[in-house]
Design an enzyme around this catalytic site. Sequence first.
Site, short mmCIF file in Angstrom:
data_model
loop_
_atom_site.label_atom_id
_atom_site.label_comp_id
_atom_site.label_asym_id
_atom_site.label_seq_id
_atom_site.Cartn_x
_atom_site.Cartn_y
_atom_site.Cartn_z
N HIS A 51 0.66 -1.22 0.01
CA HIS A 51 -0.06 -0.10 0.08
C HIS A 51 0.92 1.20 0.07
O HIS A 51 2.12 1.17 0.16
CB HIS A 51 -0.73 0.07 1.22
CG HIS A 51 -1.91 -1.05 1.20
ND1 HIS A 51 -2.95 -1.24 2.13
CD2 HIS A 51 -2.44 -1.96 0.21
CE1 HIS A 51 -3.83 -2.20 1.69
NE2 HIS A 51 -3.44 -2.75 0.56
N GLU A 53 1.25 3.80 2.26
CA GLU A 53 1.97 3.98 3.33
C GLU A 53 3.33 3.19 3.30
O GLU A 53 4.40 3.80 3.80
CB GLU A 53 1.14 3.63 4.61
CG GLU A 53 -0.19 4.40 4.73
CD GLU A 53 -1.42 3.65 4.23
OE1 GLU A 53 -2.27 3.58 4.67
OE2 GLU A 53 -1.20 3.05 3.14
N CYS A 78 -5.24 0.89 6.62
CA CYS A 78 -6.10 -0.23 7.01
C CYS A 78 -5.59 -1.23 8.02
O CYS A 78 -4.46 -0.86 8.65
CB CYS A 78 -5.85 -1.21 5.87
SG CYS A 78 -4.27 -2.09 5.41
N ALA A 157 -24.17 3.65 -27.88
CA ALA A 157 -23.97 4.23 -28.95
C ALA A 157 -25.39 4.43 -29.90
O ALA A 157 -25.97 3.42 -29.92
CB ALA A 157 -22.97 4.12 -29.69
N ASP A 206 -23.78 -10.63 -30.90
CA ASP A 206 -22.81 -9.93 -31.44
C ASP A 206 -21.41 -10.83 -30.90
O ASP A 206 -20.30 -10.43 -31.64
CB ASP A 206 -22.57 -8.62 -30.95
CG ASP A 206 -23.87 -7.87 -31.36
OD1 ASP A 206 -24.14 -7.96 -32.70
OD2 ASP A 206 -24.50 -7.20 -30.75
N LEU A 210 -15.37 -7.68 -25.25
CA LEU A 210 -15.49 -6.61 -24.30
C LEU A 210 -14.14 -6.69 -23.20
O LEU A 210 -14.27 -6.33 -22.05
CB LEU A 210 -16.57 -7.16 -23.40
CG LEU A 210 -18.09 -7.22 -24.02
CD1 LEU A 210 -18.80 -7.71 -22.70
CD2 LEU A 210 -18.24 -5.89 -24.37
N GLY A 279 -28.26 -4.29 -24.50
CA GLY A 279 -29.34 -4.02 -25.36
C GLY A 279 -30.13 -2.98 -24.60
O GLY A 279 -30.25 -3.18 -23.35
N ARG A 281 -33.36 -3.16 -24.05
CA ARG A 281 -34.36 -3.56 -23.06
C ARG A 281 -33.58 -3.80 -21.56
O ARG A 281 -34.11 -3.35 -20.69
CB ARG A 281 -35.10 -4.81 -23.44
CG ARG A 281 -35.89 -5.01 -24.77
CD ARG A 281 -36.23 -6.28 -24.98
NE ARG A 281 -37.13 -7.10 -23.98
CZ ARG A 281 -37.62 -8.17 -24.08
NH1 ARG A 281 -37.32 -8.91 -25.28
NH2 ARG A 281 -38.25 -8.92 -23.18
#
Length: 316
Positions: A51, A53, A78, A157, A206, A210, A279, A281
């Site tokens: 981290h 620190e 933490c 889009a 499609d 991703l 999509g 919906r």
Amino acid sequence: MLYDEKYMRRALQLAQSSPFDTHPNPMVGAVIVCDDKIIGEGFHRRCGEPHAEVNAIASVSDQSLLSRSTIYVTLEPCSHYGKTPPCAQLIIDKAIPRVVIGAVDPFEKVAGRGIAMLQQAGIEVVSGVLVDECRKLNQHFFKAHTRRRPFITIKWAQSADGFLDCKRSHNQPAYRFSNSATTMLTHCQRAAHDAILTTAATYLADTPSLIVRHWDGPNPRRFIFDRSYRLSNSPTEETSSINDSQIEGFTIISGDLTIEQLFTKLYDMNVTSVLVEAGPRFLQAIIDSGIYDAVRIESSPTTLGSLGTHPAPTLP
């Protein structure tokens, strides 16, 4: 306070040095000051690595100075053992007498416990310095752990006349409204989120990858919501109604879940931010539920007219 703000601003600058590699953990910066001079700096580089620190303390060449220094940290140190030891204990062990904190950690395993550890050890703790800036830096992290669901960004889009696609023949790919610049921005958004979510219908239509290709950043975890078991077996009496499995790098979440249940499940799987690319919906269902935090709409100058299919979602 102005003195503390000066060094907290430097810690905020440092925190932004690794904007895509720390999630689902937050970006954190730390500065160590002795006699109004910075003697150490550090930031959280990558999830699972030391981290801020730890890196700041390690950067101090003369460790004897720590016993009369102040450490500035954008987020509460933490107090628990995760992938790394607790930073609050390290600060105690190094006998740093003063700690200035930007924001209290909302994560339930910390949430004030780090401050309590430091105070019980006799360390002076000041919190809330530039708190708004520190929270904004990690808005995904803060909102997720405050509401126990991921920060949700929905995007699509559309054509100039409000369609997501046009009429196409069998196996023809979706109509593209993006250009190289907006595609780059989309991939930047992917890198900035823990996860990306689509639906079985979109995947079957499609087969999107991703992943991040046009930006320098990590791939998000990829999820497919398969409400009707189109990509996985239907449940039987011996199996759960939520059937998770893997398909080409995706995690499938199956079952007739509500929008709320779906995103709660993602949070339980350690997802603090999710980009939804799906999509109309499904996007409209999220909008209607009111459970979303950001919307990104890319509008093309192209008009589809009678060729247009799938009208874009409507926002309130």
